[in-house]
Design a protein around this motif. Structure first.
Motif, PDB file in Angstrom:
ATOM      1  N   PRO A 148      51.882  43.152  63.064  1.00  0.00           N
ATOM      2  CA  PRO A 148      53.337  42.952  62.712  1.00  0.00           C
ATOM      3  C   PRO A 148      53.325  42.678  63.839  1.00  0.00           C
ATOM      4  O   PRO A 148      53.794  43.400  64.707  1.00  0.00           O
ATOM      5  CB  PRO A 148      52.864  43.621  61.683  1.00  0.00           C
ATOM      6  CG  PRO A 148      52.195  44.341  60.778  1.00  0.00           C
ATOM      7  CD  PRO A 148      51.196  44.357  61.813  1.00  0.00           C
ATOM      8  N   TYR A 205      49.643  39.585  61.959  1.00  0.00           N
ATOM      9  CA  TYR A 205      50.798  40.326  61.607  1.00  0.00           C
ATOM     10  C   TYR A 205      49.981  41.073  59.777  1.00  0.00           C
ATOM     11  O   TYR A 205      50.307  41.352  59.338  1.00  0.00           O
ATOM     12  CB  TYR A 205      51.754  39.733  60.098  1.00  0.00           C
ATOM     13  CG  TYR A 205      51.533  37.929  60.775  1.00  0.00           C
ATOM     14  CD1 TYR A 205      52.585  38.083  61.716  1.00  0.00           C
ATOM     15  CD2 TYR A 205      51.323  36.348  60.176  1.00  0.00           C
ATOM     16  CE1 TYR A 205      53.060  36.570  63.308  1.00  0.00           C
ATOM     17  CE2 TYR A 205      52.059  35.325  61.136  1.00  0.00           C
ATOM     18  CZ  TYR A 205      52.495  35.445  62.059  1.00  0.00           C
ATOM     19  OH  TYR A 205      52.552  34.283  62.693  1.00  0.00           O
ATOM     20  N   PHE A 229      58.820  41.978  58.112  1.00  0.00           N
ATOM     21  CA  PHE A 229      57.907  42.943  59.346  1.00  0.00           C
ATOM     22  C   PHE A 229      57.825  44.467  59.772  1.00  0.00           C
ATOM     23  O   PHE A 229      56.662  44.998  60.147  1.00  0.00           O
ATOM     24  CB  PHE A 229      57.439  42.139  61.034  1.00  0.00           C
ATOM     25  CG  PHE A 229      57.380  40.645  60.831  1.00  0.00           C
ATOM     26  CD1 PHE A 229      55.629  40.034  60.403  1.00  0.00           C
ATOM     27  CD2 PHE A 229      57.671  40.240  61.658  1.00  0.00           C
ATOM     28  CE1 PHE A 229      55.443  39.872  60.518  1.00  0.00           C
ATOM     29  CE2 PHE A 229      57.344  38.242  61.641  1.00  0.00           C
ATOM     30  CZ  PHE A 229      55.872  38.552  60.986  1.00  0.00           C
TER      31      PHE A 229
END
Length: 340
Positions: A146, A230, A293
Motif C-alpha cells: 500500500p 497496494y 491506504f
C-alpha cells in the motif's frame, strides 16, 4: 545508512541530499513520493533498487513550474496548457512526448514519453526549487505494498535504504494522482484519481479511459498499469452493500481475526463481531479514499488479521479512483456468501 527526518525548517538540507544523488522521500497532497534527481541516472536507478520496483515501470517527474516541463517536453499543445492552468498544482499527472534524449531511459522506462506533475504541497515545491532539478517520485513504499500516506509508513518500508524523509504530516487525498496521456491524438486517462474524467472533459473536451491490460512484454506508459499494487499481507475482500450482514456472519465464524474497513454509517447498520477489528473509513467516499491506504497499512503493521473486508463504493467521481486501488489490493476478489 541512517534515514534522517526533515521538516519545513530543514528543507535546504534535504535538497542538498537530492543534489548529491541521494534519495529523499517527499510529501504531496496524494501520497508520499520517493525523490531523486531526475537528471542523475545513477540516482534514478537507486529508486528502483530501494523500492524493489521493476525497471520497465516509468517514473513520474515532479516539477515546480511549467517552464521546467518545457525544457524536456516537446512543444505543449493548447489543451495541455489548459490542463496545467486548471489543475496545477494538483493531483494530475500529464504524459507528454519528450525532446530527443531529454531524460534518461531509467526515468521513462525506455519510452519516448514522460509523466510530469506539479504537486500541491508547498514543502515539496520548496524542495524542488532548492534542489534546482526536477525530482522523480514514485510512491515511497516497497513495490506492491500500500502507498504511504504518512512519513511513518515510508520509514517502515525504506529506513536504512534512503537518505531522508521530508515529513509534512498526513497527506490530504490519500490516493495517487490522475494520469492523463496527452501524447496521442485523443487524451486518455491511464489511472483514475481525484481529478475525474468529467472534470477533464469540461476543460478539454473528449477524453477516453484506457482500461486495457498491459501485456507481459509491454512497457506501461504510467505507474500502476502492469504490476501488483497496494496489497497488504492479509487477503482483501471487497464487500458490496447488500453483502454486509452475510460478511459479518462469516467473519464471526472465523478462527482468526478479521479486519473490517467501512464508513461510520455501515458500522451503525451492522454488528461488528467480537473477533473482528474495525477501521473507520470516515463518512463518505472522500474520507474513504483518504483513509484507504492507512487502513491497509494499519492491518499490516499493527494487527494479525488474515482477511480484510473492505467497503465498495459506486464508481463515480472519486469512487472510480478508490475502487481502482481497492480492486488491485484485493486482486479484484469480492466477498461471496458461502454455499450452505
Amino acid at each position: 545508512m541512517e534515514t534522517k527526518i526533515y521538516h519545513a525548517d530543514t528543507i535546504k538540507e534535504a535538497a542538498k541530499e537530492i543534489q548529491a544523488g541521494q534519495l529523499v522521500s517527499f510529501p504531496t497532497e496524494t501520497v508520499y513520493g520517493l525523490g531523486a534527481d531526475a537528471t542523475n541516472e545513477a540516482a534514478v536507478k537507486q529508486v528502483y533498487v530501494a523500492k524493489g520496483r521493476p525497471s520497465d515501470n516509468p517514473l513520474i517527474v515532479h516539477v515546480a513550474d511549467i517552464t521546467t516541463v518545457e525544457k524536456y517536453a516537446q512543444p505543449l499543445s493548447e489543451k495541455t496548457r489548459l490542463l496545467m492552468k486548471t489543475f496545477w498544482p494538483g493531483p494530475l499527472t500529464i504524459i507528454l512526448k519528450l525532446k530527443p534524449d531529454a531524460l534518461s531511459k531509467s526515468v521513462t522506462g525506455g519510452l519516448e514519453t514522460a509523466a510530469f506533475r506539479n504537486p500541491h504541497n508547498e514543502a515539496t515545491l520548496d524542495l524542488i526549487r532548492q534542489a534546482g532539478v526536477p525530482i522523480v517520485g514514485p510512491s515511497a513504499n516497497t513495490s506492491g505494498k500500500p502507498s504511504p500516506t504518512e512519513a511513518k509508513h515510508v520509514y517502515h518500508d525504506l529506513h536504512g535504504k534512503i537518505a531522508g524523509i521530508l515529513d509534512d504530516g498526513p497527506t490530504q487525498i490519500g490516493v495517487e494522482s490522475t494520469v492523463i496521456d496527452m501524447s496521442g491524438e485523443v487524451p486518455s486517462i491511464l489511472r483514475p484519481g481525484a481529478v475525474s474524467e468529467a472534470q477533464l472533459a469540461k476543460v478539454i473536451g473528449t477524453v477516453q479511459s484506457d482500461h486495457h491490460k498491459v501485456g507481459k512484454n509491454e512497457v506501461p506508459k504510467a505507474p500502476g498499469m502492469k504490476y501488483k499494487h497496494y496489497a497488504p499481507n492479509a487477503q482483501v475482500l471487497i464487500v458490496a452493500d447488500d453483502q454486509w450482514p452475510a460478511a459479518m456472519n462469516w467473519a464471526a465464524q472465523q478462527n482468526s481475526p478479521v479486519g473490517v474497513m467501512t464508513t461510520e454509517q455501515v458500522k451503525k447498520e451492522n454488528l461488528i463481531p467480537t473477533n473482528a477489528e474495525w477501521f473507520s473509513l470516515g463518512e463518505d467516499v472522500h474520507s474513504a479514499s483518504h483513509n484507504l491506504f492507512a487502513g491497509l497499512r494499519h492491518f499490516d503493521l499493527e494487527s494479525s488479521v488474515t482477511y480484510i473486508l473492505a467497503q465498495e463504493f459506486d464508481r463515480i467521481g472519486l469512487g472510480e479512483a478508490y475502487m481502482n486501488r481497492l480492486g488491485k489490493s484485493a486482486g479484484q476478489q469480492y466477498f461471496q456468501t458461502p454455499n450452505k
